[in-house]
Write an enzyme that holds these catalytic residues in place. Sequence first.
Site, PDB file in Angstrom:
ATOM      1  CB  SER A  97      -7.152  -0.184   1.402  1.00 34.58           C
ATOM      2  OG  SER A  97      -7.611  -0.809   0.225  1.00 34.58           O
ATOM      3  CB  THR A 157      -9.146  -0.598  -7.655  1.00 37.78           C
ATOM      4  OG1 THR A 157      -9.066   0.611  -6.929  1.00 37.78           O
ATOM      5  CG2 THR A 157      -8.353  -1.677  -6.972  1.00 37.78           C
ATOM      6  NE  ARG A 170      -4.075   1.899   0.927  1.00 41.47           N
ATOM      7  CZ  ARG A 170      -5.075   2.189   0.108  1.00 41.47           C
ATOM      8  NH1 ARG A 170      -5.096   1.735  -1.136  1.00 41.47           N
ATOM      9  NH2 ARG A 170      -6.092   2.915   0.526  1.00 41.47           N
ATOM     10  CG  ASN A 227      -8.264   6.429  -4.533  1.00 40.16           C
ATOM     11  OD1 ASN A 227      -9.110   5.561  -4.375  1.00 40.16           O
ATOM     12  ND2 ASN A 227      -8.404   7.645  -4.063  1.00 40.16           N
ATOM     13  N   GLY A 267     -13.633  -1.206  -6.996  1.00 38.00           N
ATOM     14  CA  GLY A 267     -14.941  -0.616  -6.718  1.00 38.00           C
ATOM     15  C   GLY A 267     -14.989   0.247  -5.474  1.00 38.00           C
ATOM     16  N   GLY A 268     -13.825   0.683  -4.982  1.00 36.69           N
ATOM     17  CA  GLY A 268     -13.806   1.580  -3.813  1.00 36.69           C
ATOM     18  C   GLY A 268     -14.549   0.941  -2.657  1.00 36.69           C
ATOM     19  CG  ASP A 320      -8.445   5.300  -0.351  1.00 43.14           C
ATOM     20  OD1 ASP A 320      -9.521   5.775  -0.757  1.00 43.14           O
ATOM     21  OD2 ASP A 320      -7.935   4.285  -0.849  1.00 43.14           O
ATOM     22  CB  THR A 370      -5.883   0.771  -6.470  1.00 43.63           C
ATOM     23  OG1 THR A 370      -6.783   1.786  -6.896  1.00 43.63           O
ATOM     24  CG2 THR A 370      -5.315   1.147  -5.125  1.00 43.63           C
TER      25      THR A 370
HETATM   26  O1  DON Z   1      -7.955   1.192  -1.443  1.00 46.63           O
HETATM   27  C1  DON Z   1      -9.123   1.475  -1.658  1.00 46.63           C
HETATM   28  O2  DON Z   1     -10.048   1.028  -1.003  1.00 46.63           O
HETATM   29  C2  DON Z   1      -9.463   2.374  -2.835  1.00 46.63           C
HETATM   30  N1  DON Z   1      -8.351   3.232  -3.131  1.00 46.63           N
HETATM   31  C3  DON Z   1      -9.858   1.525  -3.987  1.00 46.63           C
HETATM   32  C4  DON Z   1     -10.280   2.338  -5.186  1.00 46.63           C
HETATM   33  C5  DON Z   1     -11.060   1.592  -6.173  1.00 46.63           C
HETATM   34  O3  DON Z   1     -11.376   0.445  -6.006  1.00 46.63           O
HETATM   35  C6  DON Z   1     -11.496   2.325  -7.359  1.00 46.63           C
HETATM   36  N2  DON Z   1     -12.080   1.421  -8.303  1.00 46.63           N
HETATM   37  N3  DON Z   1     -13.082   1.404  -8.839  1.00 46.63           N
END
Ligand code: DON
Length: 567
Positions: free
Chosen positions: A449, A378, A103, A398, A470-471, A420, A396
């Site tokens: 994350s 991501t 990370r 982000n 997918g955040g 984040d 990712t």
């Molecule tokens: O680490 C995380 O949770 C976020 N930075 C992930 C971002 C993400 O999945 C964007 N994608 N669609």
Amino acid sequence: MYIHMKLFYPFLFILFVSSCQVRQSNQHTKKSQEFSQGAVVTAHPLASQIGVDILQQNGNVVDAAVAVQFALAVVYPNAGNIGGGGFMVYRDHSGETTSLDFREKAPGKAHRDMYLDKAGEPITDLSLDGQLAAGVPGSVAGMEEAHKKFGSLAWTTLLAPAIALAEQGFALTARQAKEFNAHQERFKRLNKNGAEIIRERPWRAGDIFIQKQLANTLKRIAEKGSAGFYTGETADLIVAEMKRGNGIISHADLKNYRAVWRQPIVGSYKNYSIISMPPPSSGGIALLALLQSVEKYPLQEWGFQSDSTVRAMVEAERRVYADRATHLGDPDFYNVPVAYLTNKAFNQERMKQVSLKKATPSDQVKAAKFPGYESEETTHFCIVDNKGNAVSLTTTLNGSYGAGVWVDGAGFLLNNEMDDFSVKPGTPNLYGLLGGKANAIQPEKRMLSAMSPTIVEENGKLKMVIGTPGGSTIITSVFQGILNVLEFDMDAQASVSAPRFHHQWKPDRIDVEEGAIATDIRQRLEKDGYTQYKRGNIGRMENIIVLPNGKLQVGADPRGDDFAAGY
Ligand code: DON
């Protein structure tokens, strides 16, 4: 080998169409493919093929993962990266597991209020666009660490396909051309010296995208390992890029970056073992808590996205995300109550108080209190090799294309992972997530994350390798992907294709993807206090299931160009 790749990859895309070993799973109706030796599922056909090539050269699952990570940095710049970070969950054929945290970290000069104006209000997009949004990248250190511990092929062999793709270029898919065009304004605004992705004429499907600067950076990494990125010319270019904007990443930050091996989160759901990512991801803890919360409900009997199933899952999600916002952060800086949050009795006892007749308003749901404690873009890939070793890896920048800044001269994108962190308590981040002290900005700290690369065992045997971008929706998507297989009898392809829904405590609403939850059920839910929000795609999930006969059944998400390959 290197010459061969150089000549081969530019034409690979055309070969795909006729290849019988590689099959595309691009429609909702598509059946799962099966492979007997090894399988690789990624967000881009070229990256999947490179992974299979490495496996066929007798590389193991980690060799393939390293080659895929570097290939994605070239062919999938939205999220594939060397300027970002990620997490890898690993299980070998004997059942040994570990996880690797690469990370990003806050730079040494970062501080709690760095994205706030004088009045203490967040400055729009400061943690999302431009040099100041970037955390210290972890991917190259992560790949080197993974290779050092588990790799069997030469490091240069693993870099060669990515170098060839960057140098010779590759043909854009229709989706990529469209996305490149859609981001041109942002790229122009953020890259005053230009970048290879910027051009006046619109990109079209089939156009060859060449990245000479990136090829040179990858060559330095091939030659010198992570020193070719964190020191020397690449480091100089990164620091010079910082000065071009408002960035603060220093030579010392780069030189001091280390990837960390961590004990994975391991827990049970019925007779399955769930192996997933520990903090600084919230993914493993939250996923396990969700599964534990619904374990006692007869989901199979109720059925996929039935009224009761949706209520039980949403009420569990609301509570688990409330805990996430309060209790989770970088374990090197904050004492995360892992044991409490993943205690089955705690999660199940809490659900006993929950009504499945009426929504509990999120304002009435507070994070649990434990003794001793205060208080989109991501990409994921799955690989299984012919020995049964497995890698589940989410990586990712982000947001899509990260901070939007290409390091001039080095040709790669900076992440915007600093968003984040909880920029200010009570202020939602890009994904609407809230946070507080546990995830406040501190120098050298890793931002929390949701990434949840996961491996599932059944009776001690490898069952499934799964994950998604997918955040904030990552955790609930993996939750659904797992239940789709374990409870609702879906095969790998159906499990990733099925429409999804999501609740994250705040905002107090169910995000509903097109086609998810039948209309009559949605109407009943609305009446009982469940606000709903219709939205576009949730995630791009990949899944490999090991069938009882040992075959590898693969599922590549039809929401993107995702592609399953194997042999
Ligand atoms: O680490 C995380 O949770 C976020 N930075 C992930 C971002 C993400 O999945 C964007 N994608 N669609």
